[in-house]
Design a protein around this motif. Sequence first.
Motif, PDB file in Angstrom:
ATOM      1  N   HIS A   1       8.151  34.136  19.817  1.00 39.83           N
ATOM      2  CA  HIS A   1       9.922  34.191  20.656  1.00 39.83           C
ATOM      3  C   HIS A   1       9.183  36.401  21.017  1.00 39.83           C
ATOM      4  CE1 HIS A   1      13.500  33.831  22.426  1.00 39.83           C
ATOM      5  NE2 HIS A   1      13.949  34.890  21.319  1.00 39.83           N
ATOM      6  N   PHE A   2      10.094  36.350  22.770  1.00 38.61           N
ATOM      7  CA  PHE A   2       9.995  37.507  23.009  1.00 38.61           C
ATOM      8  C   PHE A   2      11.561  38.391  22.537  1.00 38.61           C
ATOM      9  CE2 PHE A   2       4.965  37.383  24.517  1.00 38.61           C
ATOM     10  CZ  PHE A   2       4.613  38.442  23.103  1.00 38.61           C
ATOM     11  N   VAL A   3      11.707  39.205  22.779  1.00 39.47           N
ATOM     12  CA  VAL A   3      12.735  40.185  23.276  1.00 39.47           C
ATOM     13  C   VAL A   3      12.883  41.298  23.566  1.00 39.47           C
ATOM     14  CG1 VAL A   3      15.300  40.543  22.651  1.00 39.47           C
ATOM     15  CG2 VAL A   3      14.064  39.224  21.506  1.00 39.47           C
ATOM     16  N   LYS A   4      13.866  41.273  25.284  1.00 39.54           N
ATOM     17  CA  LYS A   4      13.534  42.216  25.558  1.00 39.54           C
ATOM     18  C   LYS A   4      15.732  42.958  25.718  1.00 39.54           C
ATOM     19  CE  LYS A   4      10.377  43.640  28.164  1.00 39.54           C
ATOM     20  NZ  LYS A   4       9.265  45.260  27.834  1.00 39.54           N
ATOM     21  N   MET A   5      15.899  44.022  25.099  1.00 39.07           N
ATOM     22  CA  MET A   5      17.609  44.961  24.754  1.00 39.07           C
ATOM     23  C   MET A   5      17.552  44.891  25.932  1.00 39.07           C
ATOM     24  SD  MET A   5      18.045  44.762  22.081  1.00 39.07           S
ATOM     25  CE  MET A   5      18.619  46.104  21.762  1.00 39.07           C
ATOM     26  N   LYS A   6      18.199  43.534  27.341  1.00 42.23           N
ATOM     27  CA  LYS A   6      18.854  44.153  28.519  1.00 42.23           C
ATOM     28  C   LYS A   6      20.152  44.055  28.554  1.00 42.23           C
ATOM     29  CE  LYS A   6      15.069  42.470  31.404  1.00 42.23           C
ATOM     30  NZ  LYS A   6      14.955  41.605  33.040  1.00 42.23           N
TER      31      LYS A   6
ATOM     32  N   GLY B   1      11.918  43.827  14.307  1.00 38.28           N
ATOM     33  CA  GLY B   1      12.977  44.459  15.007  1.00 38.28           C
ATOM     34  C   GLY B   1      12.829  45.935  16.113  1.00 38.28           C
ATOM     35  N   CYS B   2      13.584  46.027  17.034  1.00 37.80           N
ATOM     36  CA  CYS B   2      13.447  46.857  17.973  1.00 37.80           C
ATOM     37  C   CYS B   2      13.560  48.427  17.490  1.00 37.80           C
ATOM     38  CB  CYS B   2      14.775  47.336  18.769  1.00 37.80           C
ATOM     39  SG  CYS B   2      16.443  47.573  18.095  1.00 37.80           S
ATOM     40  N   MET B   3      13.134  49.135  15.897  1.00 36.29           N
ATOM     41  CA  MET B   3      13.211  50.206  15.618  1.00 36.29           C
ATOM     42  C   MET B   3      11.747  50.182  15.068  1.00 36.29           C
ATOM     43  SD  MET B   3      15.740  52.260  15.966  1.00 36.29           S
ATOM     44  CE  MET B   3      16.155  53.797  14.824  1.00 36.29           C
ATOM     45  N   HIS B   4      11.124  50.404  15.870  1.00 40.73           N
ATOM     46  CA  HIS B   4       9.661  50.363  15.324  1.00 40.73           C
ATOM     47  C   HIS B   4       9.006  51.748  16.327  1.00 40.73           C
ATOM     48  CE1 HIS B   4       8.942  46.639  17.950  1.00 40.73           C
ATOM     49  NE2 HIS B   4       7.957  47.161  18.090  1.00 40.73           N
ATOM     50  N   PRO B   5       7.985  52.607  15.307  1.00 46.91           N
ATOM     51  CA  PRO B   5       7.437  53.343  16.255  1.00 46.91           C
ATOM     52  C   PRO B   5       7.270  52.897  17.817  1.00 46.91           C
ATOM     53  CG  PRO B   5       7.090  53.693  14.178  1.00 46.91           C
ATOM     54  CD  PRO B   5       7.711  52.465  14.470  1.00 46.91           C
ATOM     55  N   LYS B   6       6.980  53.908  18.289  1.00 45.20           N
ATOM     56  CA  LYS B   6       6.589  53.805  20.300  1.00 45.20           C
ATOM     57  C   LYS B   6       4.758  54.383  20.086  1.00 45.20           C
ATOM     58  CE  LYS B   6      11.146  54.238  22.544  1.00 45.20           C
ATOM     59  NZ  LYS B   6      12.020  54.693  22.777  1.00 45.20           N
ATOM     60  N   GLY B   7       4.812  54.109  21.517  1.00 51.12           N
ATOM     61  CA  GLY B   7       2.954  54.150  21.616  1.00 51.12           C
ATOM     62  C   GLY B   7       1.391  53.794  20.975  1.00 51.12           C
TER      63      GLY B   7
ATOM     64  N   ALA C   1       4.505  37.275  12.431  1.00 52.99           N
ATOM     65  CA  ALA C   1       5.429  37.575  13.869  1.00 52.99           C
ATOM     66  C   ALA C   1       6.287  36.961  14.081  1.00 52.99           C
ATOM     67  CB  ALA C   1       6.207  38.882  13.746  1.00 52.99           C
ATOM     68  N   ASP C   2       7.437  35.622  13.657  1.00 54.09           N
ATOM     69  CA  ASP C   2       8.034  34.821  14.975  1.00 54.09           C
ATOM     70  C   ASP C   2       8.833  35.054  16.122  1.00 54.09           C
ATOM     71  OD1 ASP C   2       8.194  32.352  12.941  1.00 54.09           O
ATOM     72  OD2 ASP C   2       8.530  33.752  11.704  1.00 54.09           O
ATOM     73  N   LYS C   3       8.835  36.508  16.257  1.00 52.99           N
ATOM     74  CA  LYS C   3       9.817  37.300  16.868  1.00 52.99           C
ATOM     75  C   LYS C   3       9.782  38.877  17.281  1.00 52.99           C
ATOM     76  CE  LYS C   3      14.261  36.226  17.021  1.00 52.99           C
ATOM     77  NZ  LYS C   3      15.649  35.740  16.811  1.00 52.99           N
ATOM     78  N   ILE C   4       9.078  38.777  18.477  1.00 48.88           N
ATOM     79  CA  ILE C   4       8.898  40.730  18.613  1.00 48.88           C
ATOM     80  C   ILE C   4       9.876  41.260  19.417  1.00 48.88           C
ATOM     81  CG2 ILE C   4       7.436  42.616  19.344  1.00 48.88           C
ATOM     82  CD1 ILE C   4       4.655  40.639  18.128  1.00 48.88           C
ATOM     83  N   VAL C   5      10.352  42.405  19.548  1.00 52.30           N
ATOM     84  CA  VAL C   5      11.434  42.893  20.216  1.00 52.30           C
ATOM     85  C   VAL C   5      10.224  44.016  20.465  1.00 52.30           C
ATOM     86  CG1 VAL C   5      13.998  43.904  19.947  1.00 52.30           C
ATOM     87  CG2 VAL C   5      13.528  42.087  18.579  1.00 52.30           C
ATOM     88  N   GLN C   6      11.332  43.981  22.048  1.00 54.37           N
ATOM     89  CA  GLN C   6      10.625  44.989  22.956  1.00 54.37           C
ATOM     90  C   GLN C   6       8.803  45.071  23.069  1.00 54.37           C
ATOM     91  OE1 GLN C   6      13.305  46.046  24.639  1.00 54.37           O
ATOM     92  NE2 GLN C   6      13.963  47.354  24.516  1.00 54.37           N
ATOM     93  N   PRO C   7       8.428  43.599  23.160  1.00 48.10           N
ATOM     94  CA  PRO C   7       6.846  43.629  23.287  1.00 48.10           C
ATOM     95  C   PRO C   7       6.497  44.104  24.751  1.00 48.10           C
ATOM     96  CG  PRO C   7       7.716  41.846  24.047  1.00 48.10           C
ATOM     97  CD  PRO C   7       9.477  42.219  23.828  1.00 48.10           C
TER      98      PRO C   7
END
Length: 269
Positions: A7-12, A219-225, A239-245
């Motif tokens: 399951h992917f989550v885009k925080m819109k 969750g949404c807080m993880h380093p970018k790049g 993981a079952d769910k990844i936020v901001q894939p």
Amino acid sequence: MTMNNIHFVKMKNTKSLSLTGDYCYLNCKHCNKHYLKNMATLKDIDNLSNMSSILLSGGMNNEIKVPVYNFVDKLKEYKNKYNFKYNLHTGFMNYSELEKIKDISDAISFDLVGNKETMMNVYGVDKYKDMWSTFDDLINLGFNVKPHITIGLNGGKLTHEKDAINILKDYKIDEIIFLVFIPTKGSFFENENPPKIEDVVDIFNFAKHNIHDVKLTLGCMHPKGIYRKELQEKLLGIADKIVQPVQNTIDLAKKLNYNITWSYECCVF
């Protein structure tokens, strides 16, 4: 052959709102009020009517609580007006304070620290018993509570994560949301490194093998790049769910024939 699901989550459709502006009584080593600065405040709430949900957050007062209970009537009014769902940060509220916020709460994001030493070092206060007491009360009062564990909270080092998971084994929960420490400018830990990617993966695997029938979410807080790209790639299948894939993660899931589902607001919903 069983198909893998992700399951992917885009925080819109969720906006973060600080009930205390940029005020926080604490000066935690991983944050130093940095994340409050970009949040909307209660006076902006009419401008958020296009959102379907709000993360009600804020700094802590001197009792180490986010004083949501002071705003219940106003928040109820906006909830009815715009049909918002509310995800709340509470801090370490007591039973009667939690009762006051029960009917405006759709979900509670609750940060857990696995041992007292880590809490003392990062938060600078010993509220370890209060934290677990609030968590117990949230469960007992029937809140939709989503425990959050920050991997590498203690300056990128693993010091509390497995302890927290071991304690959660005794609770009936449906999901654990893992965040990953981000070195944050202006904080005590700004020059530290995030935890090693293999250590983050190890914590996910530890949770998977020790707590059954629980969803594991990045969750949404993880380093970018590059870090984000590599971490998400390695967590696909764990993981079952990844936020901001990132696009690479989406492409990989498609290539591997994952059954992909999507949602567009805070991952607790």
